[in-house]
Design a protein around this motif. Sequence first.
Motif, PDB file in Angstrom:
ATOM      1  N   ASP A 151       0.675  -1.313  -0.021  1.00 52.51           N
ATOM      2  CA  ASP A 151       0.069   0.278   0.089  1.00 52.51           C
ATOM      3  C   ASP A 151       0.820   1.441  -0.121  1.00 52.51           C
ATOM      4  N   PRO A 152       1.094   1.748  -1.166  1.00 50.49           N
ATOM      5  CA  PRO A 152       2.408   2.777  -1.284  1.00 50.49           C
ATOM      6  C   PRO A 152       1.651   3.940  -0.357  1.00 50.49           C
ATOM      7  N   LEU A 153       2.596   4.837  -0.018  1.00 53.81           N
ATOM      8  CA  LEU A 153       2.284   6.148   0.636  1.00 53.81           C
ATOM      9  C   LEU A 153       1.720   7.127  -0.327  1.00 53.81           C
ATOM     10  N   PRO A 154       0.526   7.938   0.083  1.00 52.52           N
ATOM     11  CA  PRO A 154       0.030   8.802  -0.706  1.00 52.52           C
ATOM     12  C   PRO A 154       0.665   9.813  -0.798  1.00 52.52           C
ATOM     13  N   GLY A 155       2.175   9.731  -1.159  1.00 54.62           N
ATOM     14  CA  GLY A 155       2.940  11.217  -1.351  1.00 54.62           C
ATOM     15  C   GLY A 155       4.359  10.633  -1.420  1.00 54.62           C
ATOM     16  N   LEU A 156       5.405  11.731  -1.258  1.00 53.88           N
ATOM     17  CA  LEU A 156       6.807  11.547  -1.233  1.00 53.88           C
ATOM     18  C   LEU A 156       7.364  11.907   0.146  1.00 53.88           C
ATOM     19  N   THR A 157       8.309  10.941   0.511  1.00 51.11           N
ATOM     20  CA  THR A 157       9.430  11.392   1.326  1.00 51.11           C
ATOM     21  C   THR A 157      10.233  12.372   0.991  1.00 51.11           C
ATOM     22  N   LEU A 158      10.435  13.664   1.909  1.00 53.43           N
ATOM     23  CA  LEU A 158      11.249  14.532   1.103  1.00 53.43           C
ATOM     24  C   LEU A 158      12.610  14.291   1.675  1.00 53.43           C
ATOM     25  N   SER A 159      13.543  14.501   0.858  1.00 58.16           N
ATOM     26  CA  SER A 159      15.064  14.194   1.075  1.00 58.16           C
ATOM     27  C   SER A 159      15.815  15.149   1.246  1.00 58.16           C
ATOM     28  N   GLY A 160      17.064  15.051   1.772  1.00 57.95           N
ATOM     29  CA  GLY A 160      18.006  16.002   1.874  1.00 57.95           C
ATOM     30  C   GLY A 160      19.318  15.695   2.285  1.00 57.95           C
ATOM     31  N   TRP A 167      27.228  20.168  10.869  1.00 56.03           N
ATOM     32  CA  TRP A 167      25.832  20.868  11.036  1.00 56.03           C
ATOM     33  C   TRP A 167      25.081  19.567  11.405  1.00 56.03           C
ATOM     34  N   PRO A 168      25.674  18.924  12.749  1.00 54.10           N
ATOM     35  CA  PRO A 168      24.525  17.849  13.215  1.00 54.10           C
ATOM     36  C   PRO A 168      23.295  18.309  13.779  1.00 54.10           C
ATOM     37  N   ARG A 169      22.236  17.615  13.428  1.00 55.56           N
ATOM     38  CA  ARG A 169      20.914  18.155  14.030  1.00 55.56           C
ATOM     39  C   ARG A 169      20.056  17.170  14.162  1.00 55.56           C
ATOM     40  N   PRO A 170      19.260  17.240  14.936  1.00 56.88           N
ATOM     41  CA  PRO A 170      17.973  16.274  15.123  1.00 56.88           C
ATOM     42  C   PRO A 170      17.352  16.119  13.763  1.00 56.88           C
ATOM     43  N   LEU A 171      16.789  14.865  13.611  1.00 58.33           N
ATOM     44  CA  LEU A 171      16.257  14.675  12.116  1.00 58.33           C
ATOM     45  C   LEU A 171      14.664  14.612  12.319  1.00 58.33           C
ATOM     46  N   THR A 172      14.024  15.081  11.071  1.00 61.38           N
ATOM     47  CA  THR A 172      12.619  14.764  11.252  1.00 61.38           C
ATOM     48  C   THR A 172      12.425  14.172   9.934  1.00 61.38           C
ATOM     49  N   TRP A 173      11.248  13.323   9.772  1.00 61.39           N
ATOM     50  CA  TRP A 173      10.803  12.978   8.699  1.00 61.39           C
ATOM     51  C   TRP A 173       9.796  13.776   7.977  1.00 61.39           C
ATOM     52  N   ALA A 174      10.232  14.297   6.967  1.00 58.66           N
ATOM     53  CA  ALA A 174       8.994  15.249   6.230  1.00 58.66           C
ATOM     54  C   ALA A 174       8.579  14.649   5.144  1.00 58.66           C
ATOM     55  N   PHE A 175       7.240  14.898   4.763  1.00 58.84           N
ATOM     56  CA  PHE A 175       6.321  14.252   3.936  1.00 58.84           C
ATOM     57  C   PHE A 175       5.292  14.963   3.274  1.00 58.84           C
ATOM     58  N   GLU A 176       5.410  14.960   1.750  1.00 58.23           N
ATOM     59  CA  GLU A 176       4.535  16.041   1.153  1.00 58.23           C
ATOM     60  C   GLU A 176       3.350  14.828   0.420  1.00 58.23           C
ATOM     61  N   TRP A 177       2.164  15.407   1.020  1.00 59.59           N
ATOM     62  CA  TRP A 177       0.974  14.568   1.024  1.00 59.59           C
ATOM     63  C   TRP A 177       0.387  15.009  -0.462  1.00 59.59           C
ATOM     64  N   HIS A 178       0.650  14.242  -1.347  1.00 61.49           N
ATOM     65  CA  HIS A 178       0.016  14.486  -2.682  1.00 61.49           C
ATOM     66  C   HIS A 178      -1.410  14.124  -2.918  1.00 61.49           C
ATOM     67  N   GLU A 179      -1.860  12.912  -1.888  1.00 51.53           N
ATOM     68  CA  GLU A 179      -3.293  12.672  -2.175  1.00 51.53           C
ATOM     69  C   GLU A 179      -3.864  12.645  -0.679  1.00 51.53           C
ATOM     70  N   PRO A 180      -3.925  14.056  -0.328  1.00 51.45           N
ATOM     71  CA  PRO A 180      -4.574  14.202   1.014  1.00 51.45           C
ATOM     72  C   PRO A 180      -5.987  13.640   1.437  1.00 51.45           C
ATOM     73  N   ASP A 181      -6.544  13.258   0.556  1.00 52.37           N
ATOM     74  CA  ASP A 181      -7.727  12.576   0.432  1.00 52.37           C
ATOM     75  C   ASP A 181      -7.683  11.102   1.148  1.00 52.37           C
TER      76      ASP A 181
END
Length: 256
Positions: A151-160, A167-181
Amino acid sequence: MILLHVDIEPSRAETGPVTVGWLLTERQGAVLYDPPRRVRADHGGRRHAKSASACPAILNLESRLFEVACPFDLKLGFSETDFGDPAVTDLSGAMSPMRGQALDRLVVVSPREEWRHPERPVLQLRLPYLFVADETVYMAQLPPFQHYRPDPLPGLTLSGRFPIHVWPRPLTWAFEWHEPDKPLILRRGEPLFYVQFETEPATRPVQLVEAERSEALDTYLREIEGVVNYVNQTFSLMKTAEERRPQTLVRPVQRG
């Protein structure tokens, strides 16, 4: 004629493994967060010498990938507040394993003006993972492209990509919701994202170790923390940060 002997063999420091430290910036609920692990794709065994599971290019890539597992079971829906601001709803309702207050601290929905596309919400999952190195190492945070989801995610994981030695920093998981429905479903234990480390020279292997949260590291993190709220191009501050950086930030955890 005088012949000079020139030692062209690389030094041991240039050929040995690069040590990368990982740690959790918060100890509360630390048992939820599994250690990063090397990506080991399930090839089902080698049945032929020319199979993909024996391909040097594939094996070399996998040797440089580490995965971070999802710490939570989440089933989220996109919604709006009474004021029209973007928000998320826990679709599991009363059966959710997570309390509402915990979800509010964990998940942040970016304001509409910060979205890359007006119809694609962006949310971030706050995580306590931090990676650091004492040599030049760039880290790329990537989607788990070796993991099959029926069941694929309804969007994209944003990469970096950024230099963890400066520049060490705590990570976040960022997600772009292409199908918010459609619901966003995350499962505990499944790969949430990969990290890939770039070394100098590129042929050096990576040794990932759990690191201590030392006083020197804490001080350095405070100096670079939150600057994104004040400037647009944080990379412009890298030179200043490198000048203030302590010589040693990676101190492997010693367990008895």
